[in-house]
Motif scaffolding. Structure first.
Motif, PDB file in Angstrom:
ATOM      1  N   MET A  69      -0.641   1.898   4.132  1.00  0.00           N
ATOM      2  CA  MET A  69       0.294   2.799   4.800  1.00  0.00           C
ATOM      3  C   MET A  69      -0.073   4.259   4.536  1.00  0.00           C
ATOM      4  O   MET A  69      -0.012   5.096   5.435  1.00  0.00           O
ATOM      5  N   LEU A  70      -0.469   4.575   3.305  1.00  0.00           N
ATOM      6  CA  LEU A  70      -0.887   5.941   2.998  1.00  0.00           C
ATOM      7  C   LEU A  70      -2.149   6.313   3.771  1.00  0.00           C
ATOM      8  O   LEU A  70      -2.288   7.446   4.255  1.00  0.00           O
ATOM      9  N   THR A  71      -3.058   5.368   3.903  1.00  0.00           N
ATOM     10  CA  THR A  71      -4.273   5.624   4.682  1.00  0.00           C
ATOM     11  C   THR A  71      -3.933   5.841   6.152  1.00  0.00           C
ATOM     12  O   THR A  71      -4.491   6.734   6.797  1.00  0.00           O
ATOM     13  N   ASN A  72      -3.008   5.054   6.684  1.00  0.00           N
ATOM     14  CA  ASN A  72      -2.593   5.233   8.085  1.00  0.00           C
ATOM     15  C   ASN A  72      -1.921   6.583   8.298  1.00  0.00           C
ATOM     16  O   ASN A  72      -2.153   7.250   9.311  1.00  0.00           O
ATOM     17  N   ILE A  73      -1.087   6.998   7.361  1.00  0.00           N
ATOM     18  CA  ILE A  73      -0.420   8.300   7.471  1.00  0.00           C
ATOM     19  C   ILE A  73      -1.443   9.425   7.397  1.00  0.00           C
ATOM     20  O   ILE A  73      -1.368  10.397   8.161  1.00  0.00           O
ATOM     21  N   ALA A  74      -2.414   9.291   6.488  1.00  0.00           N
ATOM     22  CA  ALA A  74      -3.458  10.312   6.379  1.00  0.00           C
ATOM     23  C   ALA A  74      -4.268  10.390   7.670  1.00  0.00           C
ATOM     24  O   ALA A  74      -4.610  11.487   8.136  1.00  0.00           O
ATOM     25  N   LEU A  76      -3.190   9.617  10.662  1.00  0.00           N
ATOM     26  CA  LEU A  76      -2.318  10.214  11.676  1.00  0.00           C
ATOM     27  C   LEU A  76      -2.249  11.730  11.521  1.00  0.00           C
ATOM     28  O   LEU A  76      -2.322  12.470  12.508  1.00  0.00           O
ATOM     29  N   VAL A  77      -2.114  12.210  10.275  1.00  0.00           N
ATOM     30  CA  VAL A  77      -2.068  13.655  10.020  1.00  0.00           C
ATOM     31  C   VAL A  77      -3.388  14.302  10.418  1.00  0.00           C
ATOM     32  O   VAL A  77      -3.404  15.375  11.044  1.00  0.00           O
TER      33      VAL A  77
END
Length: 117
Positions: A69-74, A76-77
């Motif tokens: 999830m953190l990788t996906n958020i990164a 996306l940002v």
């Protein structure tokens, strides 16, 4: 230029036989040989693979989910940042082009002057 055609003698052609890997499972003819050209339908009688472990996702650690999830958020940002940078760059280039076109036409009121507040 003259047309040049390559001619091959008739005895130079060969047909290669295609043999399937699982030739033991093919239906045989009356004399016991496997047929040379058979179109087989989708085989539903193939054995199931039982040596693979059953996974239901319960053995995965919760930190793996958090990391994904953190990788996906990164990602996306980063993608949003690249889109915003592209939009800013496109508007900056368009504004500079308008200013240059104005100056090349010989006008003197091309620069945008902001009034103090």
């Amino acid at each position: 230029m003259k047309n040049q055609r390559i001619t091959l003698p008739d005895d130079d052609h060969r047909v290669l036989q295609f043999r399937l890997r699982d030739a033991a499972r093919l239906p045989t003819t009356e004399d016991g040989d496997a047929p040379t050209a058979t179109i087989l339908p989708f085989r539903r009688d193939l054995p199931q693979v039982d040596h693979l472990p059953e996974t239901d996702g319960a053995d995965q650690a919760p930190s793996d989910f958090r990391h994904r999830m953190l990788t996906n958020i990164a990602a996306l940002v980063l993608t949003a940042g690249l889109v915003l940078a592209g939009i800013w760059l496109a508007t900056s280039i368009a504004e500079m082009r308008r200013t240059q076109d104005c100056l090349l036409m010989g006008r003197h009121d091309c620069a945008v002057i902001t009034a103090p507040r």
